[in-house]
Design a protein around this motif. Structure first.
Motif, PDB file in Angstrom:
ATOM      1  N   GLY A  11       0.783  -1.241   0.000  1.00  0.00           N
ATOM      2  CA  GLY A  11       0.000   0.000   0.000  1.00  0.00           C
ATOM      3  C   GLY A  11       0.801   1.269   0.000  1.00  0.00           C
ATOM      4  O   GLY A  11       0.234   2.357   0.119  1.00  0.00           O
ATOM      5  N   SER A  12       2.120   1.172  -0.165  1.00  0.00           N
ATOM      6  CA  SER A  12       2.944   2.374  -0.121  1.00  0.00           C
ATOM      7  C   SER A  12       2.993   3.117  -1.444  1.00  0.00           C
ATOM      8  O   SER A  12       3.373   4.287  -1.489  1.00  0.00           O
ATOM      9  N   SER A  13       2.624   2.458  -2.538  1.00  0.00           N
ATOM     10  CA  SER A  13       2.692   3.123  -3.848  1.00  0.00           C
ATOM     11  C   SER A  13       1.806   2.416  -4.865  1.00  0.00           C
ATOM     12  O   SER A  13       1.292   1.317  -4.614  1.00  0.00           O
ATOM     13  N   GLY A  14       1.643   3.046  -6.009  1.00  0.00           N
ATOM     14  CA  GLY A  14       0.963   2.438  -7.138  1.00  0.00           C
ATOM     15  C   GLY A  14      -0.460   1.981  -6.879  1.00  0.00           C
ATOM     16  O   GLY A  14      -1.245   2.668  -6.221  1.00  0.00           O
ATOM     17  N   ILE A  15      -0.799   0.816  -7.393  1.00  0.00           N
ATOM     18  CA  ILE A  15      -2.155   0.284  -7.294  1.00  0.00           C
ATOM     19  C   ILE A  15      -2.561   0.072  -5.840  1.00  0.00           C
ATOM     20  O   ILE A  15      -3.666   0.412  -5.434  1.00  0.00           O
ATOM     21  N   GLY A  16      -1.662  -0.485  -5.045  1.00  0.00           N
ATOM     22  CA  GLY A  16      -1.972  -0.734  -3.645  1.00  0.00           C
ATOM     23  C   GLY A  16      -2.296   0.541  -2.894  1.00  0.00           C
ATOM     24  O   GLY A  16      -3.249   0.590  -2.105  1.00  0.00           O
ATOM     25  N   HIS A  17      -1.517   1.585  -3.128  1.00  0.00           N
ATOM     26  CA  HIS A  17      -1.768   2.861  -2.466  1.00  0.00           C
ATOM     27  C   HIS A  17      -3.110   3.430  -2.893  1.00  0.00           C
ATOM     28  O   HIS A  17      -3.885   3.924  -2.062  1.00  0.00           O
ATOM     29  N   ALA A  18      -3.416   3.364  -4.184  1.00  0.00           N
ATOM     30  CA  ALA A  18      -4.690   3.888  -4.681  1.00  0.00           C
ATOM     31  C   ALA A  18      -5.865   3.147  -4.054  1.00  0.00           C
ATOM     32  O   ALA A  18      -6.881   3.751  -3.705  1.00  0.00           O
ATOM     33  N   MET A  19      -5.741   1.835  -3.901  1.00  0.00           N
ATOM     34  CA  MET A  19      -6.810   1.069  -3.276  1.00  0.00           C
ATOM     35  C   MET A  19      -6.946   1.427  -1.797  1.00  0.00           C
ATOM     36  O   MET A  19      -8.059   1.551  -1.275  1.00  0.00           O
ATOM     37  N   ALA A  20      -5.823   1.604  -1.114  1.00  0.00           N
ATOM     38  CA  ALA A  20      -5.863   1.976   0.300  1.00  0.00           C
ATOM     39  C   ALA A  20      -6.539   3.330   0.483  1.00  0.00           C
ATOM     40  O   ALA A  20      -7.362   3.514   1.389  1.00  0.00           O
ATOM     41  N   VAL A  21      -6.212   4.280  -0.385  1.00  0.00           N
ATOM     42  CA  VAL A  21      -6.822   5.607  -0.317  1.00  0.00           C
ATOM     43  C   VAL A  21      -8.328   5.513  -0.541  1.00  0.00           C
ATOM     44  O   VAL A  21      -9.118   6.128   0.185  1.00  0.00           O
ATOM     45  N   GLY A  22      -8.739   4.733  -1.533  1.00  0.00           N
ATOM     46  CA  GLY A  22     -10.164   4.585  -1.820  1.00  0.00           C
ATOM     47  C   GLY A  22     -10.917   3.925  -0.685  1.00  0.00           C
ATOM     48  O   GLY A  22     -12.008   4.354  -0.305  1.00  0.00           O
ATOM     49  N   LEU A  23     -10.332   2.891  -0.120  1.00  0.00           N
ATOM     50  CA  LEU A  23     -10.985   2.183   0.987  1.00  0.00           C
ATOM     51  C   LEU A  23     -11.095   3.069   2.225  1.00  0.00           C
ATOM     52  O   LEU A  23     -12.139   3.115   2.881  1.00  0.00           O
ATOM     53  N   ALA A  24     -10.023   3.783   2.537  1.00  0.00           N
ATOM     54  CA  ALA A  24     -10.043   4.672   3.697  1.00  0.00           C
ATOM     55  C   ALA A  24     -11.043   5.800   3.501  1.00  0.00           C
ATOM     56  O   ALA A  24     -11.761   6.186   4.435  1.00  0.00           O
ATOM     57  N   ALA A  25     -11.122   6.316   2.274  1.00  0.00           N
ATOM     58  CA  ALA A  25     -12.078   7.392   1.983  1.00  0.00           C
ATOM     59  C   ALA A  25     -13.508   6.909   2.164  1.00  0.00           C
ATOM     60  O   ALA A  25     -14.406   7.690   2.509  1.00  0.00           O
ATOM     61  N   GLY A  26     -13.726   5.613   1.945  1.00  0.00           N
ATOM     62  CA  GLY A  26     -15.053   5.041   2.119  1.00  0.00           C
ATOM     63  C   GLY A  26     -15.373   4.692   3.556  1.00  0.00           C
ATOM     64  O   GLY A  26     -16.460   4.194   3.843  1.00  0.00           O
ATOM     65  N   GLY A  27     -14.431   4.944   4.449  1.00  0.00           N
ATOM     66  CA  GLY A  27     -14.671   4.706   5.872  1.00  0.00           C
ATOM     67  C   GLY A  27     -14.124   3.420   6.421  1.00  0.00           C
ATOM     68  O   GLY A  27     -14.296   3.126   7.612  1.00  0.00           O
ATOM     69  N   ALA A  28     -13.465   2.630   5.589  1.00  0.00           N
ATOM     70  CA  ALA A  28     -12.927   1.353   6.061  1.00  0.00           C
ATOM     71  C   ALA A  28     -11.649   1.563   6.864  1.00  0.00           C
ATOM     72  O   ALA A  28     -10.923   2.536   6.676  1.00  0.00           O
ATOM     73  N   ARG A  29     -11.383   0.627   7.752  1.00  0.00           N
ATOM     74  CA  ARG A  29     -10.101   0.617   8.455  1.00  0.00           C
ATOM     75  C   ARG A  29      -9.141  -0.224   7.625  1.00  0.00           C
ATOM     76  O   ARG A  29      -9.432  -1.387   7.319  1.00  0.00           O
ATOM     77  N   VAL A  30      -7.999   0.355   7.267  1.00  0.00           N
ATOM     78  CA  VAL A  30      -7.058  -0.323   6.385  1.00  0.00           C
ATOM     79  C   VAL A  30      -5.700  -0.454   7.067  1.00  0.00           C
ATOM     80  O   VAL A  30      -5.064   0.554   7.391  1.00  0.00           O
ATOM     81  N   ALA A  31      -5.267  -1.679   7.286  1.00  0.00           N
ATOM     82  CA  ALA A  31      -3.917  -1.933   7.775  1.00  0.00           C
ATOM     83  C   ALA A  31      -3.026  -2.104   6.552  1.00  0.00           C
ATOM     84  O   ALA A  31      -3.274  -2.977   5.708  1.00  0.00           O
TER      85      ALA A  31
END
Length: 248
Positions: A11-31
């Motif tokens: 989740g530090s860059s690229g696709i993983g980071h974009a998914m983490a940002v989207g999930l967090a923006a939706g209210g999810a807790r993301v480790a």
């Protein structure tokens, strides 16, 4: 998604980071599992994300140490885990090259993250999902896992191994409440890793931005991939190509 908890690798860059940002923006807790601390990421950490509790410092290539780091977080939060998203990737080389130029070190680096790393993350999290009786296992696949081409045999082989893991696991999960879904980019994605393997001023027209993965992963997490176990979800077919702001 405010009641969802996800463990995400890469989740530090690229696709993983974009998914983490989207999930967090939706209210999810993301480790987020990553080698580098948030202060060294190419882009800012997700808004509202707490690195003190939800950054798991781990290099998937290190095996045992990575498992220990994930299990430490899971020992506290595993009882609320809803999904694991495997998006860490290693290309092991700055450019494509013939198979005969592939070194053992490069081959091992590819498999340690792209195949073994998937195994480590899924193996650590799956018991928690099964205990809850529901969950999602999602991973980012590649066209080379289905149609290997020249000059990237090692990468293709490592992604094909991960594909086999996901497909076999999906068959095992039938009737057990856990859905296994792969995300397949329909075009190449403009990630930091890809930029490094392209010459200066390369034209990325036709490529898609990592942000194209945000909506698909959020949709999957919302219903934990209901009805999609064993499926491959295409990403980017109808997404606008990367604009000038995505080019170096």
């Amino acid at each position: 998604m405010s009641n969802k908890t996800i463990l995400l690798t890469g989740g530090s860059s690229g696709i993983g980071h974009a998914m983490a940002v989207g999930l967090a923006a939706g209210g999810a807790r993301v480790a987020i599992v990553s080698r580098r601390p948030p202060g060294q990421w190419e882009e800012a950490a997700p808004d509202g994300w707490n690195p003190g509790t939800d950054w798991i410092r781990a290099d998937l290539a290190e095996g045992v140490h990575a498992v220990q780091a994930m299990e430490q977080w899971l020992s506290t939060h595993g009882n609320r885990l809803d999904a694991v998203v495997a998006s860490a990737v290693d290309y092991a080389s700055p450019s494509r090259h013939p198979f005969e130029e592939t070194t053992l070190e490069e081959w091992d680096a590819l498999f340690n993250v792209n195949a073994r790393g998937v195994f480590l993350a899924v193996r650590a999290t799956l018991p928690h999902l099964l205990k809850r009786g529901r969950g999602l296992v999602a991973g980012v696949t590649s066209d080379v896992a289905f149609s290997p081409g020249p000059l990237r045999v090692g990468y293709a082989a490592s992604k094909a191994a991960a594909r086999a893991l996901f497909e076999g696991l999906a068959a095992e999960m039938v009737g057990r409440g856990v859905n296994v879904v792969q995300l397949l980019p329909t075009r190449q994605v403009v990630t930091p890793g890809l930029r490094l393997r392209r010459p200066p001023f390369f034209d990325f027209a036709g490529y898609i931005p990592p942000s194209a993965f945000a909506d698909p992963i959020c949709r999957l997490v919302c219903d934990l991939g209901a009805g999609l176990n064993g499926r491959v979800v295409e990403v980017g077919r109808h997404v606008a190509a990367a604009n000038d702001g995505d080019t170096p």
